[in-house]
Design an enzyme around this catalytic site. Structure first.
Site, PDB file in Angstrom:
ATOM      1  N   TRP A  86      29.651  45.084  35.175  1.00 26.84           N
ATOM      2  CA  TRP A  86      29.438  46.503  34.303  1.00 26.84           C
ATOM      3  C   TRP A  86      30.850  46.318  33.220  1.00 26.84           C
ATOM      4  O   TRP A  86      31.952  45.875  33.690  1.00 26.84           O
ATOM      5  CB  TRP A  86      30.351  47.584  35.447  1.00 26.84           C
ATOM      6  CG  TRP A  86      31.591  47.199  35.925  1.00 26.84           C
ATOM      7  CD1 TRP A  86      31.308  46.864  37.168  1.00 26.84           C
ATOM      8  CD2 TRP A  86      32.571  47.698  35.834  1.00 26.84           C
ATOM      9  NE1 TRP A  86      32.587  46.620  38.239  1.00 26.84           N
ATOM     10  CE2 TRP A  86      33.552  47.209  37.211  1.00 26.84           C
ATOM     11  CE3 TRP A  86      33.468  48.712  34.931  1.00 26.84           C
ATOM     12  CZ2 TRP A  86      34.904  47.951  36.893  1.00 26.84           C
ATOM     13  CZ3 TRP A  86      34.216  48.503  34.919  1.00 26.84           C
ATOM     14  CH2 TRP A  86      35.542  48.208  35.634  1.00 26.84           C
ATOM     15  N   GLU A 129      47.126  48.730  38.396  1.00 25.99           N
ATOM     16  CA  GLU A 129      46.009  48.042  37.485  1.00 25.99           C
ATOM     17  C   GLU A 129      46.452  47.177  35.894  1.00 25.99           C
ATOM     18  O   GLU A 129      46.502  46.018  36.084  1.00 25.99           O
ATOM     19  CB  GLU A 129      45.146  48.612  36.711  1.00 25.99           C
ATOM     20  CG  GLU A 129      44.577  48.635  39.051  1.00 25.99           C
ATOM     21  CD  GLU A 129      43.453  47.698  39.613  1.00 25.99           C
ATOM     22  OE1 GLU A 129      43.896  47.102  38.848  1.00 25.99           O
ATOM     23  OE2 GLU A 129      43.190  48.209  40.598  1.00 25.99           O
ATOM     24  N   GLU A 167      39.871  41.893  36.351  1.00 24.93           N
ATOM     25  CA  GLU A 167      40.606  42.976  37.097  1.00 24.93           C
ATOM     26  C   GLU A 167      41.175  44.211  36.112  1.00 24.93           C
ATOM     27  O   GLU A 167      41.308  45.033  35.851  1.00 24.93           O
ATOM     28  CB  GLU A 167      41.295  42.650  37.300  1.00 24.93           C
ATOM     29  CG  GLU A 167      41.902  41.879  38.837  1.00 24.93           C
ATOM     30  CD  GLU A 167      41.985  42.829  39.686  1.00 24.93           C
ATOM     31  OE1 GLU A 167      42.518  44.260  39.682  1.00 24.93           O
ATOM     32  OE2 GLU A 167      41.401  43.012  40.700  1.00 24.93           O
ATOM     33  N   HIS A 170      39.463  47.405  35.606  1.00 23.67           N
ATOM     34  CA  HIS A 170      40.332  48.490  35.748  1.00 23.67           C
ATOM     35  C   HIS A 170      41.191  48.728  35.413  1.00 23.67           C
ATOM     36  O   HIS A 170      40.690  50.627  35.383  1.00 23.67           O
ATOM     37  CB  HIS A 170      40.794  47.783  37.409  1.00 23.67           C
ATOM     38  CG  HIS A 170      40.051  47.155  37.662  1.00 23.67           C
ATOM     39  ND1 HIS A 170      39.439  46.054  39.494  1.00 23.67           N
ATOM     40  CD2 HIS A 170      38.275  46.791  37.855  1.00 23.67           C
ATOM     41  CE1 HIS A 170      39.296  45.492  40.199  1.00 23.67           C
ATOM     42  NE2 HIS A 170      37.942  45.670  39.108  1.00 23.67           N
ATOM     43  N   GLU A 220      44.281  42.755  48.288  1.00 27.85           N
ATOM     44  CA  GLU A 220      43.020  43.263  47.254  1.00 27.85           C
ATOM     45  C   GLU A 220      42.077  43.757  48.550  1.00 27.85           C
ATOM     46  O   GLU A 220      41.156  45.094  47.273  1.00 27.85           O
ATOM     47  CB  GLU A 220      41.834  42.171  47.293  1.00 27.85           C
ATOM     48  CG  GLU A 220      42.068  41.476  46.213  1.00 27.85           C
ATOM     49  CD  GLU A 220      41.585  41.579  44.537  1.00 27.85           C
ATOM     50  OE1 GLU A 220      41.331  42.540  44.875  1.00 27.85           O
ATOM     51  OE2 GLU A 220      42.604  40.946  43.763  1.00 27.85           O
ATOM     52  N   THR A 223      43.548  46.921  47.627  1.00 30.81           N
ATOM     53  CA  THR A 223      43.278  48.516  46.651  1.00 30.81           C
ATOM     54  C   THR A 223      42.085  48.891  46.617  1.00 30.81           C
ATOM     55  O   THR A 223      41.857  49.941  46.829  1.00 30.81           O
ATOM     56  CB  THR A 223      43.234  47.212  45.423  1.00 30.81           C
ATOM     57  OG1 THR A 223      42.455  46.246  45.300  1.00 30.81           O
ATOM     58  CG2 THR A 223      44.704  47.482  44.389  1.00 30.81           C
ATOM     59  N   ASP A 252      34.586  45.782  42.993  1.00 36.28           N
ATOM     60  CA  ASP A 252      35.008  44.867  42.789  1.00 36.28           C
ATOM     61  C   ASP A 252      35.865  43.981  43.679  1.00 36.28           C
ATOM     62  O   ASP A 252      36.104  42.915  44.345  1.00 36.28           O
ATOM     63  CB  ASP A 252      35.814  44.728  41.315  1.00 36.28           C
ATOM     64  CG  ASP A 252      34.997  44.748  40.107  1.00 36.28           C
ATOM     65  OD1 ASP A 252      33.709  44.763  40.114  1.00 36.28           O
ATOM     66  OD2 ASP A 252      35.804  44.833  39.305  1.00 36.28           O
ATOM     67  N   GLU A 253      37.227  45.150  44.030  1.00 35.03           N
ATOM     68  CA  GLU A 253      37.909  44.910  44.899  1.00 35.03           C
ATOM     69  C   GLU A 253      37.655  43.648  46.491  1.00 35.03           C
ATOM     70  O   GLU A 253      38.067  43.232  46.280  1.00 35.03           O
ATOM     71  CB  GLU A 253      39.278  45.777  45.616  1.00 35.03           C
ATOM     72  CG  GLU A 253      39.526  47.036  43.795  1.00 35.03           C
ATOM     73  CD  GLU A 253      40.551  46.265  43.358  1.00 35.03           C
ATOM     74  OE1 GLU A 253      40.675  44.550  43.055  1.00 35.03           O
ATOM     75  OE2 GLU A 253      41.286  46.606  41.803  1.00 35.03           O
ATOM     76  N   HIS A 256      37.219  40.659  45.470  1.00 39.26           N
ATOM     77  CA  HIS A 256      37.881  39.686  45.393  1.00 39.26           C
ATOM     78  C   HIS A 256      38.266  39.446  47.143  1.00 39.26           C
ATOM     79  O   HIS A 256      38.802  39.052  47.081  1.00 39.26           O
ATOM     80  CB  HIS A 256      38.669  39.984  44.504  1.00 39.26           C
ATOM     81  CG  HIS A 256      38.173  40.520  43.197  1.00 39.26           C
ATOM     82  ND1 HIS A 256      39.048  41.186  42.062  1.00 39.26           N
ATOM     83  CD2 HIS A 256      37.434  40.248  42.115  1.00 39.26           C
ATOM     84  CE1 HIS A 256      38.209  41.314  41.086  1.00 39.26           C
ATOM     85  NE2 HIS A 256      37.348  40.170  41.059  1.00 39.26           N
TER      86      HIS A 256
HETATM   87 FE   FE2 Z   1      41.573  43.272  42.651  1.00 42.33          FE
HETATM   88 FE   FE2 Z   2      42.132  46.149  40.812  1.00 43.62          FE
END
Ligand code: FE2
Ligand code: FE2
Length: 387
Positions: A86, A129, A167, A170, A220, A223, A252-253, A256
């Site tokens: 995305w 971020e 990242e 974000h 991670e 977050t 996403d976090e 990760h």
């Molecule tokens: Fe992250």
């Molecule tokens: Fe992040």
């Protein structure tokens, strides 16, 4: 503006890892240095503390070199190809489209239903971020895994660059959303980002990837929790679009977290003793949040104030810190490790008993945090928010 934060509330944050008091006093000193001595190298260094650096012996560095193929097969698979990722524009009004102004008006209309304290937390998350250059630096000062050229083909370096690139979306998405929302003072926010990147951070990882990857696993997951909670609250305030923005970042976090957690799991397999010692060391130092040195040019305790609002809204709390610790003790099977040295067993006992000890502190501090004051935040034009 000197504001009295409930000392018991600060106690919560100190104990639970929002920051440690020596670091915190360093942060305050650092900021006054910043104000007094402009444009000198001194401004950007930590004058008081001599930190341990390069603590990992050469034979341990070799472990990381020997993991290259494993990383390629087991860690890089958690990256998404750029074409399938995305992008911030997928969640924002398109300035090249005819309906741009209407979409922005709708966005601003929805933002009106969201309280100020929520915006304080979202801004703090976004600023954190946006200090991404600092985090890539942290990884690239780490022995055994650093990107030696800036475009190294090693799998560790490939991961780090692609992780950074993921990242980067974000802060970008949150920044653009906040800009369009019309609810926040963008100049104050931009100043805070500049101060924070200039201040940097010392995560106290001693250039060791053992400490570094335990730290990133923890971060991670932290977050992921934090963005999931801002998503949930946005939905409760009737803004599904903002909920989607925070939710997509949280996903996403999570990915990760999976990757970093796997690295530490593998380290426990290869070197259980060294890894449990690192885990205990990391927890003794506490996992300080990366936005610790944030400053907006007026509030000397900005990070502490932002953290207090995040705690009160339930976006990221002292309880979450303990839950994350407990989760990793279980995930990495720390209780079941065998064949440890006597030091290793002590570290194992320390880590396995820590969550219970922190929980007792957390319950006591929760009770006492209820009498918190209300203070102005420059990010929202000095409107006041309860801590
Ligand atoms: Fe992250
Ligand atoms: Fe992040």
């Amino acid at each position: 503006m000197a504001l009295d934060l409930n000392p018991l509330l600060s106690f919560t944050f100190l104990q639970m890892g929002y920051h440690t008091s020596p670091k915190f006093s360093m942060a305050s000193t650092h900021r006054s240095v910043f104000r007094e001595v402009k444009n000198t190298k001194k401004t950007f260094s930590s004058p008081h503390k001599v930190q341990v650096t390069h603590s990992m012996p050469p034979h341990e560095i070799e472990i990381f070199k020997s993991m290259e193929n494993w990383v390629e097969e087991n860690v890089l698979i958690h990256l998404k190809p750029v074409e399938k990722c995305w992008q911030p524009q997928d969640f924002l009004p398109d300035p090249a489209s005819d309906g741009f102004h209407e979409r922005v008006e709708e966005l601003q209309e929805r933002a009106k239903g969201i309280p100020d304290d929520y915006f304080v937390v979202l801004v703090g998350d976004m600023i954190t971020e946006e200090a991404l250059p600092t985090y890539q630096t942290q990884i690239n000062i780490t022995d055994g895994i650093r990107d030696e050229t800036g475009a190294s083909p090693s799998s560790w370096a490939t991961w780090t660059r692609a992780w950074t690139a993921e990242e980067n979306r974000h802060g970008d998405l949150l920044n653009k959303y906040l800009y369009l929302s019309g609810r926040v003072d963008m100049k104050q926010i931009e100043k805070t980002i500049q101060y924070l990147i200039g201040a940097g951070m010392d995560a106290q990882n001693e250039n060791s990837p053992y400490l570094g990857y335990i730290y990133t696993s923890f971060q991670e997951r932290a977050t992921f929790i934090s963005h999931s909670n801002t998503a949930r609250l946005a939905k409760e305030h009737g803004d599904k679009s903002l909920a989607q923005i925070c939710g997509i970042i949280a996903s996403d976090e999570k990915r990760h977290e999976t990757a970093y957690t796997k690295i530490v799991e593998k380290l426990f397999e290869i070197d259980p003793n060294g890894t449990v010692l690192a885990f205990a060391d990391r927890m003794r130092k506490k996992i300080t949040m990366p936005g610790l040195l944030m400053y907006d040019g007026c509030d000397d305790d900005l990070f502490e104030h932002f953290s207090a609002v995040a705690q009160r809204l339930g976006v990221y709390t002292a309880k979450d810190y303990v839950d994350i610790l407990e989760f990793f003790v279980e995930r990495w099977n720390v209780e079941k490790l065998t064949g440890l040295s006597s030091e290793g067993r002590k570290a194992q006992d320390y880590v396995c008993g820590l969550a219970q000890r922190l929980r007792r502190l957390e319950e006591r501090a929760q009770e006492k945090a209820k009498q918190a004051p209300t203070i102005p935040f420059s990010w929202i034009f000095d409107r006041e928010v309860k801590l």
